[in-house]
Design an enzyme around this catalytic site. Structure first.
Site, PDB file in Angstrom:
ATOM      1  N   GLU A 198       1.016  -1.323   0.050  1.00  0.00           N
ATOM      2  CA  GLU A 198      -0.062   0.073   0.026  1.00  0.00           C
ATOM      3  C   GLU A 198       0.719   1.285  -0.176  1.00  0.00           C
ATOM      4  O   GLU A 198       0.857   1.865   0.900  1.00  0.00           O
ATOM      5  CB  GLU A 198      -1.115  -0.243   1.376  1.00  0.00           C
ATOM      6  CG  GLU A 198      -1.918  -1.010   0.997  1.00  0.00           C
ATOM      7  CD  GLU A 198      -2.998  -1.185   2.330  1.00  0.00           C
ATOM      8  OE1 GLU A 198      -2.964  -0.444   3.002  1.00  0.00           O
ATOM      9  OE2 GLU A 198      -3.926  -2.209   1.880  1.00  0.00           O
ATOM     10  N   GLU A 295      -4.357  -9.056  -1.009  1.00  0.00           N
ATOM     11  CA  GLU A 295      -4.895  -8.896   0.246  1.00  0.00           C
ATOM     12  C   GLU A 295      -6.355  -8.056   0.183  1.00  0.00           C
ATOM     13  O   GLU A 295      -6.913  -7.320  -0.801  1.00  0.00           O
ATOM     14  CB  GLU A 295      -4.057  -7.666   0.755  1.00  0.00           C
ATOM     15  CG  GLU A 295      -4.663  -7.328   2.200  1.00  0.00           C
ATOM     16  CD  GLU A 295      -3.957  -6.366   2.990  1.00  0.00           C
ATOM     17  OE1 GLU A 295      -2.629  -6.229   2.673  1.00  0.00           O
ATOM     18  OE2 GLU A 295      -4.455  -5.504   3.694  1.00  0.00           O
TER      19      GLU A 295
END
Length: 444
Positions: A198, A295
């Protein structure tokens, strides 16, 4: 020709899975309620399914009895389980760690003499070893960093975003390589790495920000040369590792004539919505790249932990949409968690397909576990997605052809009403109905 149908319904908090067979008959020109399968029209190859062994998962696992540990492992990796092939784990700590940690925090230790996997060896590595023993084969492992050590960052902290200091780019690339080599020395098949988990998110937990240009420069000028220098050219590097809505922009910004050979794939998450078109854009623009979902979870801050049906449907709908848009693998987030949805050192609790009451030694398989299994039990690594058409948007479906030629179709009905289907394949038709709020897998 016959089709085997496995159907899971969920009513009044009760899960029920039934199997039955249906015969195909000659296609006499049926036009209504048709779902078509075209096995001669093939798309991307599918590599498999998996989940993350975080420190939180490994710690939770360590608190369960041996009997329950075996139950968990069999559920995921046993021959009668949902047959995962992939594991993702974190380089140093993440939010699903007991607390923040690094394998080394000495800015002067360029030779990594103080480097230690002591924390990984306590909870992550034991569970990974047991998983491979249960699977009876090496699992393909992806490592992802949440943050470099604090001394390498502009904000001097593992948490709160910050960026990698330019003067530490080479050191950090070597650090990642050292992590990979230490895991390989322990016998694990580390096959993949993402550059940063991220990279567009400033989090209260372990995080680090990269612009597209920074990620490209780090890959091109530091990480790729370091992997090559350390004999790790076989490591598949995945970029982005963040939500879908910007994956096309990031892929386009990073991959050019020079860097294309350095990137094996694009990793993505689901937290900002479906964005299946974004996956399709990347698939169309970069047809040779692997597109891995790495994810997704049901966050308690956004969704109800009680809504098992809705949560399971969210998994299935996303898997179907991702596969139909070009995804090559699906890697879930935490493989198990405790009954609170942790442990998590910043209270960022969430659901997992299997939850554990560590105080009472109880293992709970959520409906999401069963829904994922409707795909992973039957879709073999190396399967090819095939073309389909359907008559109603009330139905979500995908179909793949396994290496042995068998065809798997997964059909999701999120409506309350039964949906009738005439499944047409190779000049024959099978007629059946998909119950409301159910998932069905068919094998031909």
């Amino acid at each position: 020709m016959k089709i085997k149908l496995i159907t899971t319904t969920y009513q009044n908090g009760e899960k029920n899975t039934l199997e039955k067979e249906k015969d195909f008959s000659a296609d006499n020109g049926v036009e209504m309620q048709v779902v078509n399968l075209y096995p001669d029209v093939e798309y991307q190859e599918f590599d498999g399914f998996g989940a993350a062994i975080t420190e939180a998962a490994g710690y939770t696992f360590s608190l369960m009895s041996e009997e329950k540990q075996n139950q968990i492992l069999d559920a995921y990796f046993g021959g009668n389980g949902i047959r995962y092939q992939f594991i993702r784990s974190h380089i140093d700590s993440c939010d699903f760690s007991i607390n923040p940690y690094t394998a080394m925090d000495d800015p002067n230790d360029a030779d990594f003499k103080s480097f230690s996997l002591e924390r990984d060896e306590k909870y992550i590595i034991p569970m990974l070893k047991r998983a491979e023993e249960t699977a009876g084969k090496p699992l393909s492992v992806m490592l992802s960093p949440w943050s470099p050590p604090a001394f390498m960052k502009t904000n001097g902290s593992r948490t709160g975003g910050g960026a990698l200091k330019p003067e530490y780019r080479s050191f950090w690339a070597e650090y990642i390589c050292h992590y990979i080599k230490k895991y390989r020395e322990k016998g694990f098949s580390i096959d993949m790495v993402t550059i940063q988990n991220e990279p567009n998110a400033k989090q209260t937990w372990d995080s680090c920000l990269y612009t597209s240009q920074e990620e490209k420069e780090f890959l091109r000028d530091y990480l790729y040369p370091s992997l090559t220098k350390n004999g790790l050219e076989d490591i598949a590097v995945f970029i982005w590792d963040h939500n879908k809505e910007r994956m096309y922009e990031r892929a386009r910004a990073i991959m050019d004539e020079e860097t294309n050979k350095m990137v094996q794939g694009v990793a993505f998450h689901w937290y900002t919505g479906e964005h299946f078109d974004a996956i399709q854009l990347v698939r169309d623009t970069f047809p040779d790249k692997k597109l891995y979902f790495t994810e997704g979870c049901v966050e308690y801050s956004r969704f109800s932990q009680e809504g098992q049906l809705e949560n399971a449907q969210m998994y299935a709908y996303d898997i179907i949409g991702n596969i139909n848009s070009g995804m090559n693998a699906f890697i879930d987030w935490n493989i198990i968690l405790n009954k609170e949805g942790g442990p998590n050192h910043v209270n960022n609790f969430c659901d997992a397909p299997i939850m554990c009451d560590t105080e009472n030694d109880i293992v709970e398989e959520k409906l999401s576990y069963t829904y994922i299994g409707h795909f992973s039990r039957y879709i073999e690594p190396g399967a090819k997605r095939i073309a389909t058409t359907k008559y109603t948007d009330s139905l979500s479906l995908t179909a793949l052809k396994n290496p042995d030629g068998s065809i798997v179709i997964v059909l999701l009905n999120r409506s309350k009403e039964d949906i009738p289907v005439h499944l047409r394949l190779n000049g024959e038709v099978a007629e059946f109905s998909i119950p409301g709020d159910s998932i069905m897998t068919g094998i031909v």
